[in-house]
Design an enzyme around this catalytic site. Structure first.
Site, mmCIF file in Angstrom:
data_model
loop_
_atom_site.group_PDB
_atom_site.id
_atom_site.type_symbol
_atom_site.label_atom_id
_atom_site.label_comp_id
_atom_site.label_asym_id
_atom_site.label_seq_id
_atom_site.Cartn_x
_atom_site.Cartn_y
_atom_site.Cartn_z
ATOM 1 N N ARG A 45 108.229 102.411 97.967
ATOM 2 C CA ARG A 45 107.109 102.380 98.933
ATOM 3 C C ARG A 45 105.790 102.199 98.185
ATOM 4 N NH1 ARG A 45 110.388 106.624 101.057
ATOM 5 N NH2 ARG A 45 109.021 108.294 100.301
ATOM 6 N N LYS A 135 93.257 107.621 111.985
ATOM 7 C CA LYS A 135 93.936 107.014 113.137
ATOM 8 C C LYS A 135 94.886 108.018 113.782
ATOM 9 C CE LYS A 135 97.942 104.609 113.591
ATOM 10 N NZ LYS A 135 98.964 103.551 113.380
ATOM 11 N N GLU A 176 93.928 105.277 119.250
ATOM 12 C CA GLU A 176 94.968 104.273 119.497
ATOM 13 C C GLU A 176 95.884 104.669 120.654
ATOM 14 O OE1 GLU A 176 97.550 103.299 116.158
ATOM 15 O OE2 GLU A 176 98.697 101.889 117.346
ATOM 16 N N LYS A 218 91.809 101.161 119.188
ATOM 17 C CA LYS A 218 92.923 100.302 118.751
ATOM 18 C C LYS A 218 93.972 100.289 119.859
ATOM 19 C CE LYS A 218 96.544 99.826 115.310
ATOM 20 N NZ LYS A 218 96.874 99.798 113.893
HETATM 21 P P1 13P Z 1 101.755 96.904 114.861
HETATM 22 O O1 13P Z 1 100.644 95.933 114.637
HETATM 23 O O2 13P Z 1 103.022 96.564 114.128
HETATM 24 O O3 13P Z 1 101.959 97.222 116.305
HETATM 25 O O4 13P Z 1 101.328 98.279 114.188
HETATM 26 C C1 13P Z 1 100.058 98.761 114.413
HETATM 27 C C2 13P Z 1 100.063 100.219 114.261
HETATM 28 O O5 13P Z 1 99.337 100.763 113.474
HETATM 29 C C3 13P Z 1 100.970 100.993 115.116
HETATM 30 O O6 13P Z 1 100.557 102.313 115.141
#
Ligand code: 13P
Length: 340
Positions: A45, A135, A176, A218
């Site tokens: 990773r 986030k 988000e 987001k």
């Molecule tokens: P994706 O763009 O693959 O949807 O991932 C964005 C993300 O941070 C999901 O939490």
């Protein structure tokens, strides 16, 4: 040292730039690695993310990278902490702080995002490691029964409380709320659910006294479920999405950075591009914060093999550039062939 949130936002919303979400939890990246026969260890990773972050010129198109907690503490082969590698590319490091989802009791199919306990103390630890933004992801599944009003309210309250804790420590929160594309629902149903979710989220942010000028949103785009027979063209996605967002997202929010959500790379670029060509004045910066739609080809090219490093980096650079063009309304599908 606390950073100025206005400065962080100015850096993140630089024209032609968007975010790279590289904050897959260990379980999520394990699934993606497994599909490509890449062993998933702390070191693979680390090497994978070092490969991404050392891509020459990445900072031309990427303003911020969202990290998983493990990555915030890892080092490159040359000994530099990975957040420092980003900073030297002119990229702002951020950190995913939610602890994933659990099933919501008594509401089959609904989920609740966890991670508020101890959050203020964790934020205080992350800041000296370089994190200037954070986030938290809430997730909503569309079925005939879900998402319930209760799931929407509880997740909106958690997002708002998380955002307030971040702002109290001068860390810019990315809020988000993701409406999943799993299922066969129509784009109209997605528009309805997204509007309900965003209205609840902004009501909760208001009640929690979150400063809208100091956050980023987001969200998912308004699209049909992936098993729906009618898949909307980019112009239709842009129409539905912008109508929904103009109704619910105050102009004080500086930026909307869409997630890709499992859309194909080209669709994620074309849909973002269409929002900039819809002939509407957008009150917010509109850009991307993609994980899969930036990383799918680079990861498949890398395959865990150091010999593929440059080719994988080139794939990331090209995809980031195409999304940068989409952010400016200058993307065209013909550019895909050129890029390849
Ligand atoms: P994706 O763009 O693959 O949807 O991932 C964005 C993300 O941070 C999901 O939490």
């Amino acid at each position: 040292m606390a950073h100025d949130m206005n400065e962080t936002i100015a850096a993140l919303t630089a024209p032609g730039k968007g975010l790279l979400a590289a904050d897959e939890s260990t379980g999520t990246i394990e699934k993606r690695f497994k599909a490509l026969d890449i062993p998933c260890t702390e070191d693979t990773r680390r090497r994978y993310r070092e490969m991404l972050f050392t891509t020459h010129g990445l900072g031309e198109f990427i303003s911020g990278v969202i990290l998983f907690e493990e990555t915030l503490r890892q080092k490159a082969d040359d000994g530099r902490p990975l957040p420092q590698v980003l900073i030297e590319q002119g990229i702002v490091p951020g950190i995913k702080v939610d602890k994933g989802t659990v099933a919501l009791a008594h509401f089959p199919g609904d989920k609740l995002t966890q991670g508020l306990d101890g959050l203020a103390a964790r934020l205080a630890e992350y800041q000296p490691l370089g994190a200037r933004f954070a986030k938290w992801r809430a997730v909503f599944t569309i079925t005939d029964e879900t998402p319930s009003a209760q799931a929407i309210e509880l997740n909106a309250d958690a997002l708002a409380l998380y955002a307030a804790y971040c702002q109290q420590q001068s860390i810019v929160p990315i809020v988000e709320p993701e409406v999943l594309m799993d299922g066969d629902h129509t784009i109209e149903r997605c528009a309805y659910v997204t509007q309900e979710v965003l209205a609840a989220v902004f009501h909760a942010l208001h009640r929690q006294r979150v400063v809208l000028e100091h956050m980023l949103l987001k969200p998912s785009m308004v699209i049909a479920g992936k098993d729906c027979a009618h898949q909307a063209a980019p112009s239709e996605v842009a129409d539905y999405t912008l109508r929904c967002f103009r109704r619910t997202v105050p102009a004080a929010v500086p930026s909307i950075n869409f997630l890709s959500g499992g859309q194909r790379d080209e669709a994620a670029s074309a849909n973002l591009n269409a929002m900039h060509g819809a002939g509407l004045a957008l009150p917010w910066n509109v850009s991307f914060s993609y994980s899969r739609a930036l990383q799918s080809l680079p990861m498949a090219t890398w395959k865990g093999n150091a010999a593929n490093r440059s080719a994988a980096q080139l794939a990331l650079y090209r995809r980031a550039r195409l999304n940068s063009l989409a952010q400016q309304g200058r993307y065209a599908s013909a550019l895909e062939a050129q890029a390849a």
